[in-house]
Design a protein around this motif. Structure first.
Motif, PDB file in Angstrom:
ATOM      1  N   HIS A 129       0.832  -1.202   0.000  1.00  0.00           N
ATOM      2  CA  HIS A 129       0.000   0.000   0.000  1.00  0.00           C
ATOM      3  C   HIS A 129       0.870   1.256   0.000  1.00  0.00           C
ATOM      4  N   ALA A 130       1.911   1.286   0.827  1.00  0.00           N
ATOM      5  CA  ALA A 130       2.793   2.453   0.896  1.00  0.00           C
ATOM      6  C   ALA A 130       3.462   2.702  -0.452  1.00  0.00           C
ATOM      7  N   PHE A 131       3.926   1.628  -1.078  1.00  0.00           N
ATOM      8  CA  PHE A 131       4.566   1.781  -2.385  1.00  0.00           C
ATOM      9  C   PHE A 131       3.566   2.294  -3.418  1.00  0.00           C
ATOM     10  N   GLY A 132       2.353   1.775  -3.407  1.00  0.00           N
ATOM     11  CA  GLY A 132       1.339   2.191  -4.367  1.00  0.00           C
ATOM     12  C   GLY A 132       0.980   3.666  -4.244  1.00  0.00           C
ATOM     13  N   VAL A 133       0.829   4.137  -3.008  1.00  0.00           N
ATOM     14  CA  VAL A 133       0.495   5.553  -2.798  1.00  0.00           C
ATOM     15  C   VAL A 133       1.633   6.450  -3.274  1.00  0.00           C
ATOM     16  N   MET A 134       2.871   6.086  -2.923  1.00  0.00           N
ATOM     17  CA  MET A 134       4.012   6.891  -3.351  1.00  0.00           C
ATOM     18  C   MET A 134       4.159   6.881  -4.874  1.00  0.00           C
ATOM     19  N   LEU A 135       3.913   5.735  -5.493  1.00  0.00           N
ATOM     20  CA  LEU A 135       4.009   5.654  -6.947  1.00  0.00           C
ATOM     21  C   LEU A 135       2.943   6.517  -7.610  1.00  0.00           C
ATOM     22  N   ALA A 136       1.732   6.490  -7.076  1.00  0.00           N
ATOM     23  CA  ALA A 136       0.659   7.338  -7.614  1.00  0.00           C
ATOM     24  C   ALA A 136       1.017   8.814  -7.470  1.00  0.00           C
ATOM     25  N   GLN A 137       1.605   9.161  -6.340  1.00  0.00           N
ATOM     26  CA  GLN A 137       2.024  10.550  -6.129  1.00  0.00           C
ATOM     27  C   GLN A 137       3.055  10.968  -7.172  1.00  0.00           C
ATOM     28  N   PHE A 138       4.005  10.096  -7.455  1.00  0.00           N
ATOM     29  CA  PHE A 138       5.020  10.428  -8.452  1.00  0.00           C
ATOM     30  C   PHE A 138       4.417  10.576  -9.842  1.00  0.00           C
ATOM     31  N   VAL A 139       3.503   9.697 -10.207  1.00  0.00           N
ATOM     32  CA  VAL A 139       2.879   9.772 -11.533  1.00  0.00           C
ATOM     33  C   VAL A 139       2.146  11.104 -11.710  1.00  0.00           C
ATOM     34  N   ILE A 140       1.401  11.522 -10.703  1.00  0.00           N
ATOM     35  CA  ILE A 140       0.680  12.802 -10.792  1.00  0.00           C
ATOM     36  C   ILE A 140       1.667  13.967 -10.848  1.00  0.00           C
ATOM     37  N   THR A 141       2.732  13.888 -10.053  1.00  0.00           N
ATOM     38  CA  THR A 141       3.741  14.951 -10.062  1.00  0.00           C
ATOM     39  C   THR A 141       4.425  15.039 -11.419  1.00  0.00           C
ATOM     40  N   ALA A 142       4.735  13.885 -12.009  1.00  0.00           N
ATOM     41  CA  ALA A 142       5.350  13.880 -13.332  1.00  0.00           C
ATOM     42  C   ALA A 142       4.421  14.516 -14.369  1.00  0.00           C
ATOM     43  N   PHE A 143       3.122  14.260 -14.248  1.00  0.00           N
ATOM     44  CA  PHE A 143       2.151  14.881 -15.150  1.00  0.00           C
ATOM     45  C   PHE A 143       2.166  16.402 -14.998  1.00  0.00           C
ATOM     46  N   LEU A 166       9.461  17.390  -7.972  1.00  0.00           N
ATOM     47  CA  LEU A 166       9.570  16.163  -8.770  1.00  0.00           C
ATOM     48  C   LEU A 166      10.573  15.201  -8.137  1.00  0.00           C
ATOM     49  N   LEU A 167      11.712  15.705  -7.660  1.00  0.00           N
ATOM     50  CA  LEU A 167      12.714  14.863  -6.993  1.00  0.00           C
ATOM     51  C   LEU A 167      12.130  14.191  -5.762  1.00  0.00           C
ATOM     52  N   THR A 168      11.412  14.954  -4.941  1.00  0.00           N
ATOM     53  CA  THR A 168      10.822  14.404  -3.716  1.00  0.00           C
ATOM     54  C   THR A 168       9.827  13.304  -4.034  1.00  0.00           C
ATOM     55  N   ALA A 169       8.973  13.539  -5.028  1.00  0.00           N
ATOM     56  CA  ALA A 169       7.984  12.532  -5.406  1.00  0.00           C
ATOM     57  C   ALA A 169       8.652  11.316  -6.045  1.00  0.00           C
ATOM     58  N   PHE A 170       9.719  11.540  -6.799  1.00  0.00           N
ATOM     59  CA  PHE A 170      10.433  10.426  -7.438  1.00  0.00           C
ATOM     60  C   PHE A 170      11.103   9.519  -6.415  1.00  0.00           C
ATOM     61  N   LEU A 171      11.717  10.116  -5.401  1.00  0.00           N
ATOM     62  CA  LEU A 171      12.411   9.307  -4.392  1.00  0.00           C
ATOM     63  C   LEU A 171      11.444   8.575  -3.467  1.00  0.00           C
ATOM     64  N   GLY A 172      10.187   9.052  -3.357  1.00  0.00           N
ATOM     65  CA  GLY A 172       9.224   8.444  -2.433  1.00  0.00           C
ATOM     66  C   GLY A 172       9.057   6.951  -2.601  1.00  0.00           C
ATOM     67  N   PRO A 173       8.664   6.448  -3.792  1.00  0.00           N
ATOM     68  CA  PRO A 173       8.500   4.999  -3.943  1.00  0.00           C
ATOM     69  C   PRO A 173       9.808   4.229  -3.803  1.00  0.00           C
ATOM     70  N   LEU A 174      10.937   4.841  -4.156  1.00  0.00           N
ATOM     71  CA  LEU A 174      12.225   4.156  -4.022  1.00  0.00           C
ATOM     72  C   LEU A 174      12.604   4.002  -2.552  1.00  0.00           C
ATOM     73  N   VAL A 175      12.313   5.030  -1.752  1.00  0.00           N
ATOM     74  CA  VAL A 175      12.564   4.945  -0.301  1.00  0.00           C
ATOM     75  C   VAL A 175      11.726   3.833   0.310  1.00  0.00           C
ATOM     76  N   VAL A 176      10.452   3.777  -0.062  1.00  0.00           N
ATOM     77  CA  VAL A 176       9.555   2.749   0.480  1.00  0.00           C
ATOM     78  C   VAL A 176      10.030   1.363   0.069  1.00  0.00           C
ATOM     79  N   ALA A 177      10.345   1.191  -1.214  1.00  0.00           N
ATOM     80  CA  ALA A 177      10.784  -0.123  -1.692  1.00  0.00           C
ATOM     81  C   ALA A 177      12.116  -0.524  -1.075  1.00  0.00           C
ATOM     82  N   GLY A 178      12.998   0.449  -0.843  1.00  0.00           N
ATOM     83  CA  GLY A 178      14.291   0.140  -0.244  1.00  0.00           C
ATOM     84  C   GLY A 178      14.200  -0.316   1.194  1.00  0.00           C
ATOM     85  N   ALA A 179      13.078  -0.036   1.863  1.00  0.00           N
ATOM     86  CA  ALA A 179      12.916  -0.419   3.275  1.00  0.00           C
ATOM     87  C   ALA A 179      12.161  -1.731   3.448  1.00  0.00           C
TER      88      ALA A 179
END
Length: 527
Positions: free
Chosen positions: A35-49, A90-103
Motif C-alpha cells: 500500500h505504501a509503495f502504491g500511494v508513493m508511486l501514484a504521487q510520483f505519476v501525478i507529479t510527473a504529469f 519532482l525529486l521528492t515525489a520520485f524518491l518516495g517509492p524508491l525509499v519505500v521499496a528500499g525499506a
C-alpha cells in the motif's frame, strides 16, 4: 483549476496513505508495504504529469491555490509551483517509492508506525517546497522535525538518541531565530503599507534599513545554513547519517538537506537583497570552505556512511557557490546540483544499506574484492560513484560545471576591475572536483577491488527489487547529464527572477568600469 487540484492531491496523498495504514489490521505487514509503495508511486505519476504540464515560458506561480486561512492576520493557504521548486517537488515525489521499496527488507519492527512517519515527512517536505505564504512555510519547515526525530530515534543505531537530540537542537535553535525575524519582517511590512500579509510576493521589497536587513538575513541564514549544512554548522550531519536507518539517510541526503539551499534561493537572499549583496563574499568563502573541508574529511573516514555524509557537505557547497555568484548559469547550476546530489547521494546510501543488510558492518576495512563477489552491485556502485564526482554525461557534471562556469563568469570582470577575491574563490572551488575524485575513487578502490574479504562468508548479489530501484535512479542521472536543456528551461525564469531581486540589472561591462570593492558593487547594483 484541474491542475491546481492535482497539486493539492500530490500534497495530501501521504496523509491519505497514513489513514489507510492506520485502518489496516495489525500483522498485515506485506499489505502495508504494498500500500505504501502504491500511494508513493501514484504521487510520483501525478507529479510527473504536472511537471510535463509546467510551462517554462511563464514567470511566476502555476497550479496555484490561494484560500483564506487566518484572514485577520493576512495568513492564506497559498501553494503553487514555479521554477524554484518544480524540480525539487519532482525529486521528492520520485524518491518516495524508491525509499519505500528500499525499506521492504530493512525495516521489520513497528511497520505501521514506520511507513506512517515516511508518509508524514513526505507531506512536510512537499509542503515546504510548494508553500507561498511565510507562516505556512514555517509550519511545514518545523513539522519535518517530528517524523525525522522518530525515524532516527526508533529505527536508528546504538547512538540514535544522541544523534536525534543533536539534530533537533541544532535545527530548532536556528528555527527560533528565523521565527523572530519572520515576525519582525511582517510587522515592518505592515507598518510601511498598513496591510498585514505573509505572502512571499508582498514581503519582497519590504522597506528596511541595511542594518535591519543584515540582522534578519543572519537569522534566516543561520536556520538555512544549519539545514544545508555549511561549515561550521555541519557537525550534526555525520552523526545523524551514521545512526539513521537507510531510509532516514536517503531522506536526509536526497531531500531534507535541499530545504536549506532552497530556503536561501527562495527566501533568504531575495527578502534581504542589499544585506545579501554585502554578505556574498562571506557566503562564497563559506561555500568554498565547505567544498574543500567536506572533501578532506571524507578522505580520512573509515565508516562508509560517513564518507558519503561528508561528501554531501562538499557537494552542497557548490550549490551555495552557484547562488552567491549571482550569475544566471551559476544559479541554474545550483538548482541542477541540488537535484543531482539528491539522486546520487540517495543511490549511494541505498547501496550502503543493501550491503549492510548482507554483511552487518559499515567499516571500510572489512570490505574488499566486491567486484568479484557481487559484480552487479559493483557496476551500479561504480556508476553512481562516477556520477557523484561529475563524470561527463551524468547529472553531477552538469551541476558542477554550470556552477563553476557561473562563478568564473561573475568573477572575471571583477578581477579585471581589481578585485581578485571572487576569482580566487572560483579557483579554489575547482580543487574540490579533484578532491572529490580522489576520495570517491579511493573509496571505490578499497571497497570493490583488492583482496576479497566479504564479511560473514559468501553473500548474494542484488535481487530484482534492488536492481529496479537502482536502475530507476540512473534514468534521471543520465537524463540530466545528456539533455540538461529541458530541466534548465523549467528553472530559467526563476533564476532570472532571483537575479533581478538580489543583483538587480547588473551588467559585467559596467562592473569593469567601476574599480570599487566587491561588496559595494553588489550593493550599488540594486539602486
Amino acid at each position: 483549476m484541474g491542475d491546481a487540484v492535482l497539486l493539492n492531491v500530490v500534497l495530501y496523498l501521504p496523509l491519505l496513505g497514513i489513514a489507510q495504514i492506520v485502518a489496516t489490521a495489525d500483522g498485515q505487514d506485506d499489505r502495508i508495504r504494498a500500500h505504501a509503495f502504491g500511494v508513493m508511486l501514484a504521487q510520483f505519476v501525478i507529479t510527473a504529469f504536472l511537471y510535463l504540464r509546467f510551462d517554462p515560458a511563464v514567470a511566476g506561480l502555476q497550479f496555484e491555490t490561494r484560500l483564506p486561512w487566518i484572514a485577520d492576520w493576512g495568513v492564506y493557504y497559498h501553494i503553487g509551483l514555479d521554477g524554484y521548486n518544480v524540480l525539487l517537488v519532482l525529486l521528492t515525489a520520485f524518491l518516495g517509492p524508491l525509499v519505500v521499496a528500499g525499506a521492504f527488507s530493512a525495516i521489520q519492527k513497528d511497520i505501521k508506525l514506520f511507513y506512517s512517519m515516511v508518509f508524514f515527512i513526505q507531506f512536510a517536505m512537499l509542503g515546504t517546497f510548494v508553500a507561498q505564504d511565510l507562516l505556512l512555510f514555517y509550519i511545514f519547515w518545523e513539522t519535518m522535525l517530528i517524523p525525522m526525530f522518530l525515524i532516527i530515534g526508533i529505527w536508528g543505531g546504538e547512538r540514535r538518541i544522541y544523534a536525534t537530540l543533536k539534530f533537533v537542537l541544532y535545527t530548532a535553535f536556528g528555527s527560533i531565530l528565523m521565527l523572530a525575524a519572520l515576525i519582525y519582517l511582517v510587522w515592518s511590512q505592515y507598518q510601511a503599507t498598513g496591510s498585514l500579509s505573509f505572502a512571499f510576493t508582498d514581503l519582497f521589497g519590504t522597506r528596511l534599513t541595511v542594518g535591519e536587513q543584515g540582522w534578519m538575513l543572519a537569522a534566516f541564514a543561520l536556520s538555512f545554513a544549519i539545514k544545508v549544512p555549511m561549515v561550521p554548522l555541519h557537525t550534526w550531519l555525520p552523526d545523524a547519517h551514521v545512526e539513521a536507518p537507510t531510509t532516514g539517510s536517503v531522506i536526509l541526503a536526497g531531500v531534507l538537506l535541499k530545504m536549506g539551499t532552497y530556503g536561501f534561493i527562495k527566501l533568504g537572499f531575495p527578502l534581504f537583497p542589499q544585506a545579501s549583496q554585502l554578505a556574498m563574499p562571506a557566503i562564497m568563502a563559506l561555500a568554498v570552505v565547505s567544498i574543500v573541508y567536506g572533501a578532506c574529511l571524507a578522505l580520512v573516514q573509515t565508516d562508509i556512511k560517513k564518507i558519503i555524509a561528508y561528501s554531501s557537505i562538499s557537494h552542497l557547497g557548490y550549490v551555495m557557490l552557484g547562488l552567491a555568484s549571482l550569475d544566471l548559469l551559476g544559479i541554474q547550476g545550483a538548482i541542477i546540483q541540488m537535484v543531482s546530489h539528491g539522486l546520487t547521494a540517495a543511490g549511494l546510501f541505498l547501496m550502503v544499506g543493501m550491503i549492510y543488510e548482507r554483511c552487518h558492518t559499515r567499516e571500510l576495512s572489512a570490505y574488499g574484492g566486491l567486484a568479484k563477489a557481487l559484480p552487479v552491485y559493483s557496476v551500479f556502485f561504480m556508476v553512481l560513484t562516477l556520477a557523484a564526482i561529475g563524470l561527463p554525461t551524468t547529472s553531477g557534471f552538469t551541476g558542477e560545471f554550470l556552477v563553476l562556469l557561473g562563478a568564473f563568469n561573475a568573477a572575471w570582470p571583477l578581477h579585471l576591475a581589481g578585485d581578485s577575491a571572487p576569482l580566487a574563490f572560483a579557483v579554489i572551488a575547482v580543487s574540490g572536483v579533484v578532491l572529490g575524485a580522489l576520495y570517491m575513487l579511493w573509496f571505490a578502490q578499497r571497497f570493490l577491488y583488492g583482496t576479497t574479504k566479504v564479511p560473514h562468508g559468501p553473500v548474494l548479489d542484488l535481487n530484482r527489487r534492488e536492481k529496479l530501484i537502482l536502475a530507476a535512479l540512473l534514468v534521471p542521472v543520465f537524463w540530466i547529464g545528456l539533455a540538461p536543456g529541458e530541466p534548465m528551461s523549467k528553472t530559467e525564469q526563476a533564476a532570472l527572477h532571483f537575479q533581478r531581486l538580489v543583483a538587480g540589472a547588473r551588467q559585467p561591462a559596467a562592473v569593469a568600469e567601476a574599480p570599487v570593492p566587491f561588496a559595494r558593487r553588489r550593493m550599488e547594483a540594486t539602486r
